[in-house]
Every structure is written in structure tokens, then in C-alpha cells.
Design a protein around this motif. Structure first.
Motif, short mmCIF file in Angstrom:
data_model
loop_
_atom_site.label_atom_id
_atom_site.label_comp_id
_atom_site.label_asym_id
_atom_site.label_seq_id
_atom_site.Cartn_x
_atom_site.Cartn_y
_atom_site.Cartn_z
N PHE A 79 -3.44 11.73 -11.05
CA PHE A 79 -2.09 11.21 -11.25
C PHE A 79 -1.08 12.27 -11.72
O PHE A 79 0.05 12.31 -11.22
CB PHE A 79 -2.14 10.04 -12.24
N PRO A 80 -1.44 13.15 -12.66
CA PRO A 80 -0.45 14.16 -13.09
C PRO A 80 -0.11 15.20 -12.02
O PRO A 80 0.86 15.94 -12.17
CB PRO A 80 -1.13 14.84 -14.29
N LEU A 81 -0.91 15.26 -10.94
CA LEU A 81 -0.83 16.38 -10.02
C LEU A 81 -0.16 16.08 -8.69
O LEU A 81 0.35 16.99 -8.04
CB LEU A 81 -2.24 16.93 -9.75
N HIS A 82 -0.16 14.83 -8.25
CA HIS A 82 0.35 14.53 -6.90
C HIS A 82 1.80 14.03 -6.94
O HIS A 82 2.36 13.79 -8.01
CB HIS A 82 -0.55 13.50 -6.20
N LEU A 83 2.38 13.87 -5.77
CA LEU A 83 3.75 13.42 -5.65
C LEU A 83 3.79 11.99 -5.10
O LEU A 83 4.51 11.69 -4.16
CB LEU A 83 4.56 14.36 -4.75
N GLY A 84 2.98 11.13 -5.67
CA GLY A 84 3.00 9.72 -5.27
C GLY A 84 1.92 9.34 -4.30
O GLY A 84 1.36 8.25 -4.38
N VAL A 85 1.63 10.21 -3.35
CA VAL A 85 0.56 10.00 -2.38
C VAL A 85 -0.42 11.15 -2.51
O VAL A 85 -0.03 12.32 -2.41
CB VAL A 85 1.12 9.93 -0.94
N ASP A 86 -1.68 10.84 -2.75
CA ASP A 86 -2.68 11.87 -3.01
C ASP A 86 -3.43 12.20 -1.73
O ASP A 86 -4.38 11.51 -1.36
CB ASP A 86 -3.65 11.39 -4.10
N GLY A 103 -10.31 4.16 -5.07
CA GLY A 103 -9.73 4.22 -3.75
C GLY A 103 -8.74 5.36 -3.68
O GLY A 103 -8.53 6.11 -4.62
N ALA A 104 -8.08 5.48 -2.51
CA ALA A 104 -7.13 6.56 -2.32
C ALA A 104 -5.72 6.16 -2.75
O ALA A 104 -4.82 6.99 -2.75
CB ALA A 104 -7.13 6.98 -0.85
N SER A 105 -5.53 4.92 -3.11
CA SER A 105 -4.21 4.46 -3.54
C SER A 105 -3.93 4.94 -4.96
O SER A 105 -4.72 4.73 -5.87
CB SER A 105 -4.14 2.93 -3.49
N THR A 106 -2.78 5.60 -5.15
CA THR A 106 -2.45 6.17 -6.45
C THR A 106 -1.84 5.11 -7.38
O THR A 106 -1.45 4.02 -6.94
CB THR A 106 -1.44 7.31 -6.29
N ILE A 107 -1.74 5.45 -8.65
CA ILE A 107 -1.07 4.57 -9.61
C ILE A 107 0.38 4.34 -9.18
O ILE A 107 0.91 3.23 -9.30
CB ILE A 107 -1.15 5.16 -11.03
N THR A 108 1.03 5.38 -8.66
CA THR A 108 2.41 5.23 -8.22
C THR A 108 2.51 4.27 -7.04
O THR A 108 3.41 3.43 -6.99
CB THR A 108 2.99 6.61 -7.83
N GLN A 109 1.59 4.38 -6.09
CA GLN A 109 1.58 3.46 -4.96
C GLN A 109 1.34 2.02 -5.43
O GLN A 109 1.99 1.08 -4.95
CB GLN A 109 0.51 3.86 -3.96
N GLN A 110 0.41 1.84 -6.34
CA GLN A 110 0.13 0.49 -6.84
C GLN A 110 1.33 -0.07 -7.58
O GLN A 110 1.64 -1.26 -7.49
CB GLN A 110 -1.09 0.54 -7.76
N ARG A 125 3.07 -2.18 5.59
CA ARG A 125 3.14 -2.22 4.14
C ARG A 125 2.72 -0.89 3.52
O ARG A 125 3.34 -0.40 2.57
CB ARG A 125 2.27 -3.34 3.57
N LYS A 126 1.66 -0.27 4.06
CA LYS A 126 1.20 1.00 3.52
C LYS A 126 2.26 2.09 3.69
O LYS A 126 2.45 2.93 2.81
CB LYS A 126 -0.11 1.43 4.19
N ALA A 127 2.97 2.07 4.82
CA ALA A 127 4.02 3.06 5.05
C ALA A 127 5.17 2.85 4.07
O ALA A 127 5.69 3.81 3.49
CB ALA A 127 4.53 2.96 6.49
N MET A 128 5.57 1.59 3.86
CA MET A 128 6.63 1.28 2.90
C MET A 128 6.18 1.66 1.49
O MET A 128 6.96 2.21 0.71
CB MET A 128 6.99 -0.21 2.98
N GLU A 129 4.93 1.38 1.17
CA GLU A 129 4.37 1.69 -0.15
C GLU A 129 4.42 3.20 -0.41
O GLU A 129 4.82 3.64 -1.49
CB GLU A 129 2.94 1.18 -0.20
N ALA A 130 4.04 3.99 0.60
CA ALA A 130 4.05 5.44 0.44
C ALA A 130 5.47 5.96 0.25
O ALA A 130 5.71 6.82 -0.60
CB ALA A 130 3.40 6.09 1.66
N ILE A 188 -11.79 -4.15 -14.99
CA ILE A 188 -11.57 -5.38 -14.22
C ILE A 188 -10.38 -5.25 -13.26
O ILE A 188 -10.13 -6.17 -12.47
CB ILE A 188 -11.37 -6.61 -15.12
N LEU A 189 -9.67 -4.14 -13.29
CA LEU A 189 -8.47 -3.99 -12.47
C LEU A 189 -8.72 -4.11 -10.96
O LEU A 189 -7.83 -4.59 -10.25
CB LEU A 189 -7.77 -2.67 -12.78
N PRO A 190 -9.89 -3.70 -10.44
CA PRO A 190 -10.08 -3.88 -8.99
C PRO A 190 -9.98 -5.33 -8.52
O PRO A 190 -9.58 -5.59 -7.40
CB PRO A 190 -11.50 -3.33 -8.76
#
Length: 227
Positions: A79-86, A103-110, A125-130, A188-190
Motif C-alpha cells: 500500500f505505501p508503494l503503489h499508485l492505486g493499482v499494484d 488478492g490483487a485489489s489494493t486498499i485504494t481500489q477497495q 467496473r474494474k476499469a472505473m475502479e482503477a 473477516i474482511l474477505p
């Protein structure tokens, strides 16, 4: 006629781009009072007569560092290293989809998905999310994004955010959560609808242990200084 229609469509396209940017920019100063996921939950609850969502806000500095670290360890260690999409995690997931526990979904994406979108999966949705995630990274600090995530992530059947999770599961304010309790909530977050923090399955217990190990390997709460 076609010229006028073209101008209208052009303006609508600019408006469609501008509105999300302004909404995200406002999050620098305004805590979101609700989210798309909460509204969808409450609409379903209204139709079915079930419980409406619990949602309370706690500022980042009043949330246990163990809780902040636990969700990073569980959901997005880069999380500290990427720009939203890892792209690194996406590549790993494509090469070995059964490997690992994240998974590959980042905290920012979620965070973007919970705030603005819908749960059903699709390429649109994934494109909009990214796109929203990258915009959030450009306009908000990492700490602010994590603060929002901690306050809007679903943590129970009709519960969003760590404030009500801490109160409901452990009779504590979120600032008093220890690392074991924080890891249990993160575990339990998943699937917070089916998984329980108070009546954990073997999967939840094992995931809690894994999260605790990851928290230690990251160096403890000091890892959050990278944000």
C-alpha cells in the motif's frame, strides 16, 4: 443539429470526468457521510425488512495502529508503494492465481469501489475502479485513504467501519484494540457477511494467525510511518 448534439455530448463527457474528481478532492476535508455500498445495503434492508447499516466515524489518530497495520498486512502490503493499482500483485496473481492469501485489489481500489461503485464484478467496473483509485492517489494522502477505508469497509452483516466492529465484537473503542483483536477483524474482511469475529471458524483463526505473522514481518506499527 449534429453540431449541437456533439457539443452536448462533449459537455456531458467533461461533466462525467469532473464530478468524480471534485467528489474525491472534497474528501481531503470532508468525511463521507455514506457510501454507495451502504446505500445499496440500506435499500435492500428497506425492501426485505432487515437491519439498516451501522456506520460511525473515527479519525485516523484515534484508531489503533494495530488495526491500521492489520488491514494493510491482510489486504495490501504494498500500500505505501503503489499508485492505486499494484501491477506487481496483478502480475503475481496472473502467474499463480491460487498462491497467497491476498488478492490483487489494493486498499485504494477497495475504497473507491465502496465509495462510488457496486459489488458485481465486470470489466467495466474494474476499469472505473482503477481510474478512481489512481485519481484518489493523486488527490489524497495515503493516510487519508487508509482512514477512509477503515471507516467504510464492511465489517459485519449490517456493519461498516472499524468503530462499530470494535464496539460490537470487543466492547472497545477502536483506539484500544490490541493486535490480536485487530487481526481478528481484518481476518473477516474477505467475507464479513458470512465470517464472524466472535464465533470464528478455523479459516478465520488461521487467517488471524497469518495476519499477525505478516504484521510482525512488516516491522510492526513502524511500517505505517511510510504512509
Amino acid at each position: 443539429m449534429w453540431s449541437r448534439l456533439g457539443k452536448v455530448l462533449w459537455r456531458l463527457a467533461w461533466l462525467a470526468l469532473l464530478v468524480p474528481v471534485l467528489l474525491i478532492l472534497s474528501l481531503r476535508w470532508i468525511d463521507p457521510p455514506t457510501t454507495s455500498f451502504i446505500l445499496q445495503h440500506n435499500y435492500s434492508a428497506w425492501k426485505s425488512g432487515t437491519d439498516f447499516a451501522l456506520h460511525s466515524w473515527t479519525d485516523y489518530e484515534n484508531i489503533s495502529k494495530h488495526m491500521s497495520l492489520a488491514v494493510v498486512a491482510a489486504e495490501d502490503q504494498r500500500f505505501p508503494l503503489h499508485l492505486g493499482v499494484d501491477t506487481t500483485e496483478i502480475s503475481r496473481a496472473l502467474q499463480s492465481p491460487a498462491e497467497g492469501r491476498r488478492g490483487a485489489s489494493t486498499i485504494t481500489q477497495q475504497t473507491a469501489k465502496n465509495l462510488f461503485l457496486w459489488p458485481a464484478r465486470s470489466y467495466v467496473r474494474k476499469a472505473m475502479e482503477a481510474a478512481l483509485a489512481i485519481t484518489m492517489e493523486l488527490l489524497l494522502s495515503k493516510q487519508r485513504i487508509l482512514e477512509i477505508y477503515l471507516n467504510i469497509a464492511q465489517t459485519g452483516q449490517a456493519m461498516f467501519g472499524v468503530t462499530d466492529a470494535a464496539t460490537t465484537y470487543f466492547a472497545k473503542v477502536p483506539g484500544k484494540l490490541n493486535k490480536f483483536e485487530a487481526a481478528r477483524i481484518a481476518a473477516i474482511l474477505p467475507n464479513p457477511v458470512k465470517l464472524s469475529a466472535t464465533q470464528p471458524t478455523r479459516y478465520v483463526v488461521e487467517r488471524q494467525r497469518w495476519i499477525l505473522k505478516q504484521m510482525e514481518q512488516l516491522g510492526g506499527p513502524r511500517y505505517l510511518e511510510l504512509l
